[in-house]
Scaffold this motif. Structure first.
Motif, PDB file in Angstrom:
ATOM      1  N   THR A 218      -3.348  -2.151 -13.341  1.00 39.75           N
ATOM      2  CA  THR A 218      -4.353  -1.831 -14.360  1.00 39.75           C
ATOM      3  C   THR A 218      -4.747  -0.367 -14.270  1.00 39.75           C
ATOM      4  O   THR A 218      -4.843   0.331 -15.291  1.00 39.75           O
ATOM      5  N   ASP A 219      -4.947   0.115 -13.055  1.00 38.15           N
ATOM      6  CA  ASP A 219      -5.294   1.528 -12.859  1.00 38.15           C
ATOM      7  C   ASP A 219      -4.159   2.436 -13.328  1.00 38.15           C
ATOM      8  O   ASP A 219      -4.399   3.445 -13.989  1.00 38.15           O
ATOM      9  N   ALA A 220      -2.927   2.080 -13.005  1.00 36.28           N
ATOM     10  CA  ALA A 220      -1.771   2.881 -13.428  1.00 36.28           C
ATOM     11  C   ALA A 220      -1.677   2.911 -14.958  1.00 36.28           C
ATOM     12  O   ALA A 220      -1.391   3.956 -15.546  1.00 36.28           O
ATOM     13  N   HIS A 221      -1.934   1.783 -15.592  1.00 32.73           N
ATOM     14  CA  HIS A 221      -1.928   1.719 -17.057  1.00 32.73           C
ATOM     15  C   HIS A 221      -2.959   2.700 -17.634  1.00 32.73           C
ATOM     16  O   HIS A 221      -2.662   3.458 -18.562  1.00 32.73           O
ATOM     17  N   HIS A 222      -4.157   2.705 -17.083  1.00 30.82           N
ATOM     18  CA  HIS A 222      -5.199   3.624 -17.559  1.00 30.82           C
ATOM     19  C   HIS A 222      -4.850   5.076 -17.254  1.00 30.82           C
ATOM     20  O   HIS A 222      -5.114   5.967 -18.069  1.00 30.82           O
ATOM     21  N   GLN A 223      -4.256   5.319 -16.093  1.00 30.36           N
ATOM     22  CA  GLN A 223      -3.860   6.686 -15.740  1.00 30.36           C
ATOM     23  C   GLN A 223      -2.799   7.196 -16.723  1.00 30.36           C
ATOM     24  O   GLN A 223      -2.857   8.354 -17.155  1.00 30.36           O
ATOM     25  N   ILE A 224      -1.853   6.368 -17.076  1.00 27.33           N
ATOM     26  CA  ILE A 224      -0.824   6.766 -18.041  1.00 27.33           C
ATOM     27  C   ILE A 224      -1.460   7.071 -19.396  1.00 27.33           C
ATOM     28  O   ILE A 224      -1.113   8.056 -20.049  1.00 27.33           O
ATOM     29  N   ALA A 225      -2.403   6.247 -19.823  1.00 31.47           N
ATOM     30  CA  ALA A 225      -3.094   6.502 -21.093  1.00 31.47           C
ATOM     31  C   ALA A 225      -3.787   7.864 -21.055  1.00 31.47           C
ATOM     32  O   ALA A 225      -3.739   8.624 -22.027  1.00 31.47           O
ATOM     33  N   ASP A 226      -4.413   8.184 -19.932  1.00 28.90           N
ATOM     34  CA  ASP A 226      -5.081   9.484 -19.779  1.00 28.90           C
ATOM     35  C   ASP A 226      -4.082  10.636 -19.801  1.00 28.90           C
ATOM     36  O   ASP A 226      -4.366  11.699 -20.347  1.00 28.90           O
ATOM     37  N   ILE A 227      -2.922  10.437 -19.205  1.00 28.45           N
ATOM     38  CA  ILE A 227      -1.894  11.479 -19.176  1.00 28.45           C
ATOM     39  C   ILE A 227      -1.361  11.727 -20.584  1.00 28.45           C
ATOM     40  O   ILE A 227      -1.215  12.867 -21.017  1.00 28.45           O
ATOM     41  N   LEU A 228      -1.080  10.640 -21.305  1.00 28.44           N
ATOM     42  CA  LEU A 228      -0.485  10.765 -22.625  1.00 28.44           C
ATOM     43  C   LEU A 228      -1.477  11.229 -23.690  1.00 28.44           C
ATOM     44  O   LEU A 228      -1.099  11.818 -24.686  1.00 28.44           O
ATOM     45  N   ASP A 229      -2.762  10.961 -23.464  1.00 26.91           N
ATOM     46  CA  ASP A 229      -3.788  11.384 -24.426  1.00 26.91           C
ATOM     47  C   ASP A 229      -4.997  11.909 -23.663  1.00 26.91           C
ATOM     48  O   ASP A 229      -6.033  11.253 -23.611  1.00 26.91           O
ATOM     49  N   PRO A 230      -4.884  13.098 -23.060  1.00 30.78           N
ATOM     50  CA  PRO A 230      -5.989  13.602 -22.246  1.00 30.78           C
ATOM     51  C   PRO A 230      -7.251  13.887 -23.041  1.00 30.78           C
ATOM     52  O   PRO A 230      -8.346  13.860 -22.507  1.00 30.78           O
ATOM     53  N   LYS A 231      -7.151  14.130 -24.335  1.00 30.09           N
ATOM     54  CA  LYS A 231      -8.331  14.423 -25.152  1.00 30.09           C
ATOM     55  C   LYS A 231      -9.054  13.135 -25.541  1.00 30.09           C
ATOM     56  O   LYS A 231     -10.206  13.187 -25.939  1.00 30.09           O
ATOM     57  N   GLY A 232      -8.361  12.015 -25.414  1.00 31.50           N
ATOM     58  CA  GLY A 232      -8.963  10.736 -25.782  1.00 31.50           C
ATOM     59  C   GLY A 232      -9.839  10.150 -24.702  1.00 31.50           C
ATOM     60  O   GLY A 232     -10.399   9.083 -24.869  1.00 31.50           O
ATOM     61  N   THR A 233      -9.968  10.833 -23.568  1.00 29.80           N
ATOM     62  CA  THR A 233     -10.774  10.341 -22.467  1.00 29.80           C
ATOM     63  C   THR A 233     -11.850  11.337 -22.125  1.00 29.80           C
ATOM     64  O   THR A 233     -11.748  12.523 -22.418  1.00 29.80           O
TER      65      THR A 233
ATOM     66  N   ALA B  80       0.814  -1.220   0.000  1.00 31.30           N
ATOM     67  CA  ALA B  80       0.000   0.000   0.000  1.00 31.30           C
ATOM     68  C   ALA B  80       0.845   1.268   0.000  1.00 31.30           C
ATOM     69  O   ALA B  80       0.483   2.257  -0.648  1.00 31.30           O
ATOM     70  N   PHE B  81       1.969   1.259   0.693  1.00 33.77           N
ATOM     71  CA  PHE B  81       2.816   2.450   0.762  1.00 33.77           C
ATOM     72  C   PHE B  81       3.456   2.740  -0.597  1.00 33.77           C
ATOM     73  O   PHE B  81       3.524   3.881  -1.033  1.00 33.77           O
ATOM     74  N   ARG B  82       3.911   1.700  -1.260  1.00 40.27           N
ATOM     75  CA  ARG B  82       4.510   1.878  -2.583  1.00 40.27           C
ATOM     76  C   ARG B  82       3.442   2.242  -3.614  1.00 40.27           C
ATOM     77  O   ARG B  82       3.687   3.041  -4.515  1.00 40.27           O
ATOM     78  N   ARG B  83       2.258   1.646  -3.500  1.00 40.01           N
ATOM     79  CA  ARG B  83       1.182   2.009  -4.429  1.00 40.01           C
ATOM     80  C   ARG B  83       0.857   3.493  -4.307  1.00 40.01           C
ATOM     81  O   ARG B  83       0.696   4.189  -5.318  1.00 40.01           O
ATOM     82  N   ALA B  84       0.792   3.979  -3.084  1.00 37.44           N
ATOM     83  CA  ALA B  84       0.508   5.406  -2.870  1.00 37.44           C
ATOM     84  C   ALA B  84       1.612   6.268  -3.478  1.00 37.44           C
ATOM     85  O   ALA B  84       1.330   7.286  -4.134  1.00 37.44           O
ATOM     86  N   LEU B  85       2.856   5.888  -3.277  1.00 33.43           N
ATOM     87  CA  LEU B  85       3.980   6.634  -3.840  1.00 33.43           C
ATOM     88  C   LEU B  85       3.937   6.615  -5.369  1.00 33.43           C
ATOM     89  O   LEU B  85       4.159   7.640  -6.020  1.00 33.43           O
ATOM     90  N   GLN B  86       3.628   5.479  -5.937  1.00 36.32           N
ATOM     91  CA  GLN B  86       3.563   5.371  -7.390  1.00 36.32           C
ATOM     92  C   GLN B  86       2.432   6.227  -7.962  1.00 36.32           C
ATOM     93  O   GLN B  86       2.597   6.882  -8.994  1.00 36.32           O
TER      94      GLN B  86
ATOM     95  N   ASP C 249       4.789   2.407 -19.112  1.00 35.06           N
ATOM     96  CA  ASP C 249       3.541   1.753 -19.498  1.00 35.06           C
ATOM     97  C   ASP C 249       3.813   0.350 -20.040  1.00 35.06           C
ATOM     98  O   ASP C 249       3.093  -0.598 -19.717  1.00 35.06           O
ATOM     99  N   GLY C 250       4.864   0.212 -20.834  1.00 32.56           N
ATOM    100  CA  GLY C 250       5.230  -1.114 -21.331  1.00 32.56           C
ATOM    101  C   GLY C 250       5.629  -2.047 -20.198  1.00 32.56           C
ATOM    102  O   GLY C 250       5.239  -3.223 -20.180  1.00 32.56           O
ATOM    103  N   ASP C 251       6.374  -1.526 -19.230  1.00 31.55           N
ATOM    104  CA  ASP C 251       6.781  -2.332 -18.075  1.00 31.55           C
ATOM    105  C   ASP C 251       5.565  -2.752 -17.244  1.00 31.55           C
ATOM    106  O   ASP C 251       5.500  -3.880 -16.750  1.00 31.55           O
ATOM    107  N   ILE C 252       4.615  -1.840 -17.086  1.00 40.61           N
ATOM    108  CA  ILE C 252       3.405  -2.147 -16.310  1.00 40.61           C
ATOM    109  C   ILE C 252       2.579  -3.216 -17.023  1.00 40.61           C
ATOM    110  O   ILE C 252       2.089  -4.155 -16.392  1.00 40.61           O
ATOM    111  N   THR C 253       2.444  -3.085 -18.323  1.00 41.27           N
ATOM    112  CA  THR C 253       1.682  -4.070 -19.095  1.00 41.27           C
ATOM    113  C   THR C 253       2.296  -5.462 -18.929  1.00 41.27           C
ATOM    114  O   THR C 253       1.576  -6.443 -18.717  1.00 41.27           O
ATOM    115  N   ALA C 254       3.617  -5.542 -19.001  1.00 35.49           N
ATOM    116  CA  ALA C 254       4.299  -6.832 -18.810  1.00 35.49           C
ATOM    117  C   ALA C 254       4.130  -7.337 -17.384  1.00 35.49           C
ATOM    118  O   ALA C 254       3.967  -8.543 -17.160  1.00 35.49           O
ATOM    119  N   ALA C 255       4.137  -6.441 -16.405  1.00 34.22           N
ATOM    120  CA  ALA C 255       4.048  -6.834 -15.001  1.00 34.22           C
ATOM    121  C   ALA C 255       2.645  -7.262 -14.600  1.00 34.22           C
ATOM    122  O   ALA C 255       2.490  -8.042 -13.650  1.00 34.22           O
TER     123      ALA C 255
END
Length: 170
Positions: free
Chosen positions: A151-166, A73-79, A131-137
Motif C-alpha cells: 500500500t505504501d509503495a502504491h502511494h509512493q508511486i502515485a507521488d512520483i508520477l504526479d508530484p503536484k497532486g500531493t 524486511a530486507f526486500r522491502r528495504a531494497l524495494q 503500480d498495476g502489479d502492486i495493486t494486484a498483489a
C-alpha cells in the motif's frame, strides 16, 4: 550478522544493496545506453535501457508474481530504495536559477538532455506497470506487513508520477 552485530544488520544490508542498485541505475550508464541505441548501425542484439529497467524492476519485485505475496524486511528495504532512486531521477530537485548576468543571462539550469528525457520516460512507463502489479498483489498479501508495504509503495508511486497532486510535491 547476528553473531557479530547487535543491531543494524538491516541498515548495513540495505546500504550495500543500494550501492549495487545505484551502480545499475547510474545516470551515465543509462544515458550511454540511450545514445548507443540511437547510433546508426547499432547491433540488433543491443541490450537497451527499457530492457535493463524492466529486468531490474522485475527482479526486485519478483514476489509480486507469487500466489501468496510475502516480502521480508530486507526486500522491502531494497524495494523502497529502488522507488527512492527512481523518484530522484524522474523528479530531480529543482536547480536554483542562475543570478542575472551569470552564464546564460539568468536562464537557470539547462534543459534535460534527450537521453535524460528518454530515461525518465522509460522509468515512468515501468513505474506504471509496477503500480498495476502492486495493486494486484495487495489482494494476495500473505501478512499485514507485506500489505502495508505494498500500500505504501502504491502511494509512493502515485507521488512520483504526479508530484503536484500531493501535498509533499507542491
Amino acid at each position: 550478522l547476528d553473531r557479530i552485530e547487535d543491531v543494524g544488520a538491516l541498515g548495513q544490508i540495505d546500504a550495500a544493496q543500494s550501492r549495487v542498485l545505484s551502480t545499475l541505475l547510474n545516470d551515465g550508464r543509462m544515458s550511454r545506453m540511450v545514445e548507443l541505441a540511437a547510433a546508426p548501425g547499432h547491433p540488433a542484439d543491443l541490450y537497451t535501457l527499457p530492457e535493463l529497467v524492466s529486468d531490474v524492476q522485475q527482479g526486485l519485485w519478483s514476489e509480486l508474481r507469487a500466489p501468496s505475496v510475502r516480502i521480508d524486511a530486507f526486500r522491502r528495504a531494497l524495494q523502497h530504495s529502488y522507488l527512492n532512486m527512481v523518484a530522484a531521477k524522474i523528479n530531480p530537485p529543482a536547480a536554483a536559477a542562475a543570478p542575472a548576468g551569470a552564464g546564460r543571462g539568468g536562464a537557470g539550469a539547462a534543459p534535460p538532455s534527450p537521453a535524460l528525457r528518454d530515461t525518465r520516460a522509460v522509468l515512468r512507463m515501468n513505474l506504471r506497470s509496477l503500480d498495476g502489479d502492486i495493486t494486484a498483489a495487495e489482494r494476495k498479501a500473505g501478512d499485514a506487513q507485506t500489505r502495508a508495504h505494498l500500500t505504501d509503495a502504491h502511494h509512493q508511486i502515485a507521488d512520483i508520477l504526479d508530484p503536484k497532486g500531493t501535498a509533499g510535491g507542491a
